[in-house]
Scaffold this motif. Sequence first.
Motif, PDB file in Angstrom:
ATOM      1  N   TRP A 117     -27.938  16.062 -44.925  1.00 20.62           N
ATOM      2  CA  TRP A 117     -28.016  15.471 -43.585  1.00 20.62           C
ATOM      3  C   TRP A 117     -29.414  14.954 -43.273  1.00 20.62           C
ATOM      4  N   ALA A 118     -30.414  15.521 -43.926  1.00 17.36           N
ATOM      5  CA  ALA A 118     -31.762  14.962 -43.768  1.00 17.36           C
ATOM      6  C   ALA A 118     -31.823  13.591 -44.413  1.00 17.36           C
ATOM      7  N   ILE A 119     -31.141  13.434 -45.537  1.00 18.85           N
ATOM      8  CA  ILE A 119     -31.089  12.130 -46.196  1.00 18.85           C
ATOM      9  C   ILE A 119     -30.357  11.123 -45.317  1.00 18.85           C
ATOM     10  N   VAL A 120     -29.284  11.599 -44.681  1.00 18.59           N
ATOM     11  CA  VAL A 120     -28.550  10.715 -43.771  1.00 18.59           C
ATOM     12  C   VAL A 120     -29.481  10.220 -42.665  1.00 18.59           C
ATOM     13  N   ARG A 121     -30.233  11.134 -42.096  1.00 13.24           N
ATOM     14  CA  ARG A 121     -31.097  10.768 -40.972  1.00 13.24           C
ATOM     15  C   ARG A 121     -32.227   9.841 -41.428  1.00 13.24           C
ATOM     16  N   ARG A 122     -32.840  10.163 -42.567  1.00 14.29           N
ATOM     17  CA  ARG A 122     -34.024   9.434 -42.977  1.00 14.29           C
ATOM     18  C   ARG A 122     -33.729   8.150 -43.730  1.00 14.29           C
ATOM     19  N   HIS A 123     -32.660   8.143 -44.520  1.00 14.34           N
ATOM     20  CA  HIS A 123     -32.409   6.973 -45.371  1.00 14.34           C
ATOM     21  C   HIS A 123     -31.120   6.223 -45.028  1.00 14.34           C
ATOM     22  N   VAL A 124     -30.045   6.983 -44.828  1.00 18.80           N
ATOM     23  CA  VAL A 124     -28.755   6.304 -44.654  1.00 18.80           C
ATOM     24  C   VAL A 124     -28.695   5.574 -43.320  1.00 18.80           C
ATOM     25  N   LEU A 125     -28.945   6.290 -42.229  1.00 17.06           N
ATOM     26  CA  LEU A 125     -28.809   5.660 -40.921  1.00 17.06           C
ATOM     27  C   LEU A 125     -29.714   4.434 -40.753  1.00 17.06           C
ATOM     28  N   PRO A 126     -31.006   4.540 -41.090  1.00 23.13           N
ATOM     29  CA  PRO A 126     -31.833   3.329 -40.935  1.00 23.13           C
ATOM     30  C   PRO A 126     -31.326   2.150 -41.759  1.00 23.13           C
ATOM     31  N   ASN A 127     -30.757   2.439 -42.922  1.00 21.96           N
ATOM     32  CA  ASN A 127     -30.333   1.343 -43.777  1.00 21.96           C
ATOM     33  C   ASN A 127     -28.965   0.776 -43.425  1.00 21.96           C
ATOM     34  N   ILE A 128     -28.130   1.556 -42.733  1.00 20.93           N
ATOM     35  CA  ILE A 128     -26.839   0.986 -42.358  1.00 20.93           C
ATOM     36  C   ILE A 128     -26.838   0.544 -40.901  1.00 20.93           C
ATOM     37  N   ALA A 129     -27.917   0.823 -40.191  1.00 22.29           N
ATOM     38  CA  ALA A 129     -27.948   0.526 -38.755  1.00 22.29           C
ATOM     39  C   ALA A 129     -27.631  -0.933 -38.471  1.00 22.29           C
ATOM     40  N   THR A 130     -28.210  -1.820 -39.269  1.00 24.48           N
ATOM     41  CA  THR A 130     -28.020  -3.243 -38.985  1.00 24.48           C
ATOM     42  C   THR A 130     -26.546  -3.621 -39.105  1.00 24.48           C
ATOM     43  N   THR A 131     -25.904  -3.159 -40.166  1.00 19.51           N
ATOM     44  CA  THR A 131     -24.486  -3.468 -40.342  1.00 19.51           C
ATOM     45  C   THR A 131     -23.676  -2.933 -39.170  1.00 19.51           C
ATOM     46  N   ILE A 132     -24.031  -1.717 -38.748  1.00 23.45           N
ATOM     47  CA  ILE A 132     -23.298  -1.096 -37.650  1.00 23.45           C
ATOM     48  C   ILE A 132     -23.483  -1.890 -36.358  1.00 23.45           C
ATOM     49  N   VAL A 133     -24.708  -2.317 -36.112  1.00 26.43           N
ATOM     50  CA  VAL A 133     -24.968  -3.079 -34.883  1.00 26.43           C
ATOM     51  C   VAL A 133     -24.164  -4.375 -34.882  1.00 26.43           C
ATOM     52  N   VAL A 134     -24.140  -5.040 -36.024  1.00 32.95           N
ATOM     53  CA  VAL A 134     -23.357  -6.271 -36.140  1.00 32.95           C
ATOM     54  C   VAL A 134     -21.892  -5.993 -35.846  1.00 32.95           C
ATOM     55  N   GLN A 135     -21.395  -4.930 -36.441  1.00 32.58           N
ATOM     56  CA  GLN A 135     -20.019  -4.504 -36.236  1.00 32.58           C
ATOM     57  C   GLN A 135     -19.743  -4.212 -34.766  1.00 32.58           C
ATOM     58  N   MET A 136     -20.714  -3.594 -34.105  1.00 35.04           N
ATOM     59  CA  MET A 136     -20.541  -3.256 -32.691  1.00 35.04           C
ATOM     60  C   MET A 136     -20.424  -4.525 -31.851  1.00 35.04           C
ATOM     61  N   CYS A 137     -21.248  -5.506 -32.175  1.00 36.01           N
ATOM     62  CA  CYS A 137     -21.172  -6.775 -31.448  1.00 36.01           C
ATOM     63  C   CYS A 137     -19.783  -7.379 -31.592  1.00 36.01           C
ATOM     64  N   LEU A 138     -19.279  -7.359 -32.824  1.00 32.44           N
ATOM     65  CA  LEU A 138     -17.975  -7.969 -33.058  1.00 32.44           C
ATOM     66  C   LEU A 138     -16.875  -7.192 -32.347  1.00 32.44           C
ATOM     67  N   LEU A 139     -16.976  -5.866 -32.376  1.00 36.27           N
ATOM     68  CA  LEU A 139     -15.975  -5.061 -31.679  1.00 36.27           C
ATOM     69  C   LEU A 139     -16.065  -5.317 -30.176  1.00 36.27           C
ATOM     70  N   PHE A 140     -17.272  -5.461 -29.694  1.00 38.74           N
ATOM     71  CA  PHE A 140     -17.466  -5.763 -28.278  1.00 38.74           C
ATOM     72  C   PHE A 140     -16.654  -7.006 -27.904  1.00 38.74           C
ATOM     73  N   SER A 141     -16.773  -8.045 -28.718  1.00 41.77           N
ATOM     74  CA  SER A 141     -16.050  -9.267 -28.384  1.00 41.77           C
ATOM     75  C   SER A 141     -14.545  -9.065 -28.508  1.00 41.77           C
ATOM     76  N   LEU A 142     -14.123  -8.320 -29.537  1.00 44.45           N
ATOM     77  CA  LEU A 142     -12.690  -8.073 -29.694  1.00 44.45           C
ATOM     78  C   LEU A 142     -12.145  -7.237 -28.543  1.00 44.45           C
ATOM     79  N   ALA A 143     -12.923  -6.266 -28.101  1.00 44.97           N
ATOM     80  CA  ALA A 143     -12.484  -5.397 -27.017  1.00 44.97           C
ATOM     81  C   ALA A 143     -12.347  -6.191 -25.722  1.00 44.97           C
ATOM     82  N   ILE A 144     -13.287  -7.093 -25.495  1.00 44.19           N
ATOM     83  CA  ILE A 144     -13.219  -7.909 -24.284  1.00 44.19           C
ATOM     84  C   ILE A 144     -11.955  -8.770 -24.303  1.00 44.19           C
ATOM     85  N   LEU A 145     -11.695  -9.335 -25.484  1.00 42.13           N
ATOM     86  CA  LEU A 145     -10.483 -10.134 -25.647  1.00 42.13           C
ATOM     87  C   LEU A 145      -9.239  -9.307 -25.345  1.00 42.13           C
ATOM     88  N   ALA A 146      -9.203  -8.115 -25.940  1.00 46.15           N
ATOM     89  CA  ALA A 146      -8.019  -7.271 -25.782  1.00 46.15           C
ATOM     90  C   ALA A 146      -7.850  -6.858 -24.330  1.00 46.15           C
TER      91      ALA A 146
END
Lengths: 307, 314, 331, 270
Positions: free
Chosen positions: A211-240
């Motif tokens: 979990w230390a690896i998750v905090r230090r390496h995984v989360l920072p490196n996947i954050a961008t993908t997640i943020v992009v995904q959140m934006c897209l879900l935001f638009s889909l949710a608004i549509l729905a």
Amino acid sequence: MSAQAEPAGASGPAAAVAGTAGSAGPEVVGGPAVGTRRRVRSFSLVAGGLIVALIIVTALVALIWTPYPALAVDPAGRLAGSSGAHLLGTDQYGRDVLSRLMSGARITLYTGFISVLVATAVGIPAGLVAALYGGVVGQAVLRLTDILYGFPALLAAIALSAALGASTTTAMIAIGVAYIPVFVRVTRANALGVLASEYVMAARAYGRRPWAIVRRHVLPNIATTIVVQMCLLFSLAILAEAALDYLGLGTRPPAPSWGSMLQQAQGYLHSDPALSLWPGLAVFVVVLGFSLLGDGLAELFDVRARR
Amino acid sequence: MVRFAAHRLGILVLSLVGASVLVFGALTLLPGSPAQVILGTQATPQSVHHLTVQLGLDKPLWQQYFDWLHGMVTGALGTSYVSQLPIGTQIWQALQVTGPLVLLGLVIGLVIAIPLGLFGALLQGRATGAVLGAIGQVGLAVPTFVGGTLLIIVFAVEFHVLPASGFPEWSHPGSALKSLLLPAISLGVVEGGIISRYLRTSVLDLLQSDYLRTARMKGLSMGQALRRHGLRNAMLPLVTVGGLELAGLIVGAIVVENVFTLPGIGTLLLTSVNNRDLLVAQDIVMFVSGTVLVLNLLVDLSYRLLDPRLAGRS
Amino acid sequence: MAALSVRDLSVRAQGLELVRDVSFEVHSGERVALIGESGSGKSLTAMAIVGLLGRGLSASGEARLGDEDLLGVSERRRCQLRGDRIALIFQDPMTALDPTMRIGRQVGEALRQHRGLSRRQAAEAAVKLLARVEIPDPARYAHSYPHQLSGGLRQRVMMAIAISCDPDVILADEPTTALDVTVQRRVLELLDRLVREEGSALLLITHDLAVVSEMCDRVVTMYGGRVVESGSVESMLTAPQHPYTDALLAASSAVSIDGASGEPLPAIAGSVPAAGQFPPGCPYRDRCPRASQQCTTMPPLEAVGDRTVACWHPVGREEPAAGITTEGTLK
Amino acid sequence: MSGPPAVLEVRSVAKTYDPKRRAGHEPSWALRGVNLSVNEGDTLAIVGESGSGKSTLARIVTALERPTEGSVLYRGETVSGRRERDLRDFRRRVQIVFQDPMSSLDPRMKVHDILAEPLRSLGLVDNEREQVRTLLASVELPDSAAARYPHEFSGGQRQRIAIARALGPSPELLVADEPVSALDVSVRAQILNLLSGLVADLGFTLLFVSHDMAVVRHLCRSVMVLYQGEVVEQGPTDAVFKDPRAEYTRSLLDAAPRIRHRRERGDASS
């Protein structure tokens, strides 16, 4: 791992939409092409960012001020066209369309927010667990995801609204739940990539725990993908949400949601098409804004990662 | 492959069971008893109780669930409490509208998506490519009901070329198709926007691929290389999202039918939800989710067959 | 006459000159090595010759195949020449084949394109070609998909594609870099035999001087997108004149399976800069122990005997001028 | 066994990734019956081609993977199969450097943090800034490197950073998994020089994994040849190169290309 329905598009629809041009080949060849793309990039980013900023500001302003109260009925001024007093005219009850649109922005943001919150709050931890633990726990998470995956979000929302009564919140939770699998898969796929990297291997070699690896390496490196995904879900949710309101299964009248405004305007299509136009345009612009922002961010991060 | 199919089939069954429990649970816990709803507020407690027994709603929940499941599996869907019409017939009639609508929407979506995605990628970096990309982006953001409304304003209200609502029988195929055209377009525009994005991405990947370069090296022109080596490879990622997109179309159809007041599955669903017609709503939600799940399975299997790298594996 | 004659070839991308004024010739039956480290522009040169540069890259100059300038003819004509009279073998055999098409069809494709063979004829020819590149059980492998083959076998398939139309010129871009040593050896021997049998001209792009020493007749050294030295393999590898060739050779021959251990290796200071980051003048001067003030202007490529070299202070011809830095510094 | 105790000992280690390992079904082995003993101050090479299991072995001796059979001993104590929390001391003493300098550094971390992480994790932080500076100096990188991100460096420089990271806990044993195979010839020489300099200065034991016989000959005193997961030859480097016993070792040596043209003048000018 057993065969799993996870070909290229495993990360769900939004992920593939976010997937940009991909790798640009060898470094030298990629170099110059980046220049042209970055211009397009900054266009998506700037346009999307501006639209999203505009809607946020509008929603904030509507909290303290609208030209007229959004619910104020004026039987004398019904179906007035645009004028100095009512910029976008009034509806069939004489309510100011602009004021209702402004208040509606708040509902729109709220609904997007709830959906994204539900989907990420469950989806990201579950995805991380599935990535970290290959055993029974991870398999269980994956199987559950498989079962939920592909269940149409809007249908879930309709069913839930029907069961629990029409309300913005239930609809949004249903949509959020339906998108949990997307986040589980995106998180897992990206986390697995990071976990297989040599820098995580090195971190394990100097004693970092999972979990230390998750905090230090995984989360920072996947954050961008997640943020992009959140934006897209935001638009889909608004549509729905707009669709649910339109069907009368989401936000109840007289609350000024764009979907229900559109539905009510339907009766005046022949006489007052403008009444349908404004809320429709509002939904369109906001959805476009979030999906542009997601795209722009995806491409922006892509550049950085590639260098 | 057989192992994979068996595995996926297992997932499908689990998903169907999961969905049925959810659907049954959600709609059974609905506030207000159906009997009360059917008989109205003036009904006496005795008559409500009588009807409840008649409908089998006094049985334990698990028994109701299995009765319902049995009906779903055998096709004996029973009769609507409200309209007193056989549910199977109602769904079958509604399908005759929704089925063609979805197919037509898919065709229109592909007609829009293929040129947009293909040329958007091929002309990437030029103004035309950017415009094509932008069109896809815009199409993606048009909600079906907004697009539908817009189409009504233009084609029905302004020019009177196509009907704004309603659906004649299929005995008049011409006018039936005509009334499906606008709804199908508003479905297809969104779908086309989404598919064009996928296609664009996969064509861009294709253009970067080494094997396309190898094909060019053999002396194939760009067009030939794309035709012989490109299409199958570029289509593969599309197939993976095909199931989800079909699901999107089906759900989109529910909304569009409402805009154009078409007597399809969507309208039937909404009517039953609004009338608290529990059984019909349950059956439709179950039917639609079942369809979507089965389509997903078929798509997964066909992907396996199309990609030789996966075909041999279990 | 040269089978392939490259004159003043340049490759540009948005104001950057990635390859500049490259000239060399390859005669029929001759094997020329194009050497240099990654970033030297050698792969770009090959792609420019066959007209397959990536998007955003443009080439100028001349690349004559016989009496036709590949850069001057129409794209239509180029397609007719590509795969027929000039062929290229790519570095990575794992990605260079279409994953969804059977091997046999991919091998026969060039023959169908250029020789108008029928599907049947092409399939038969493909099996023969696979046998020629020493693939065991060629009829079976013709029906396989690329993922069912090992890297070595795939590279053989690439070679079968390259020789399918008996090309005059074969370009091979690091054809064995991705392969294991023992596989590399067999693939190189095959390439050697094929080129001999075909009588083709070979341009071998590589960073491995040992491979060059074993296979090639002449050597062209590139650095920073320019040709800095060229000559026969004997003279280049026994008496390199450009400090870069010299240093490459030193670094390569010091690490050898026959070499002694323990001694510090001769290394080149610094690293190859990114495209566009090379210093003006001689691109190597930042890393060169012999560099002087003079090197801020690009030295001309001068021919002495069979050698050409672009250096103000070539190795072995004169002592380095006074006042030059003896060691490049790490950035 | 006599003489000084081995730093690292590998006892009949086998590894399979085959999940269907059950009676009667022979799994495909990545490693099989591997025995190995490394003495203090030794430089041992593990040589093999792709699929030989050499990287798997590197991960097993660093306790990043568990052997399916057999055991790994560090200074006489079994480490394989131990729980992670019991490996703290081992983690400090044994470090690893990987092949690809592009993927072995976290792209989102500054060099300072990359170098400080092992110290923080193992509780070795004293004066972090000073320690990072010393590490950078030991791999001949300037102090200013600490404030930059990995992508700002060339492949050779990144490999220096990776080496510095591994040196942070002052390991007794350094495992280097193909550390130079992704680098250009000229840069490869720099890194090899750096490694042999560090071995001489710091006196750690080196386990060097490589496919390149030439590099091994240059750097290592003894060598072990792996072929399809099994040890085919083991011995002092000079002996193995002069008189290879195993057929496979011979074919490896024969296959390696050689520069056939000998220079006229003695050494290179640089």
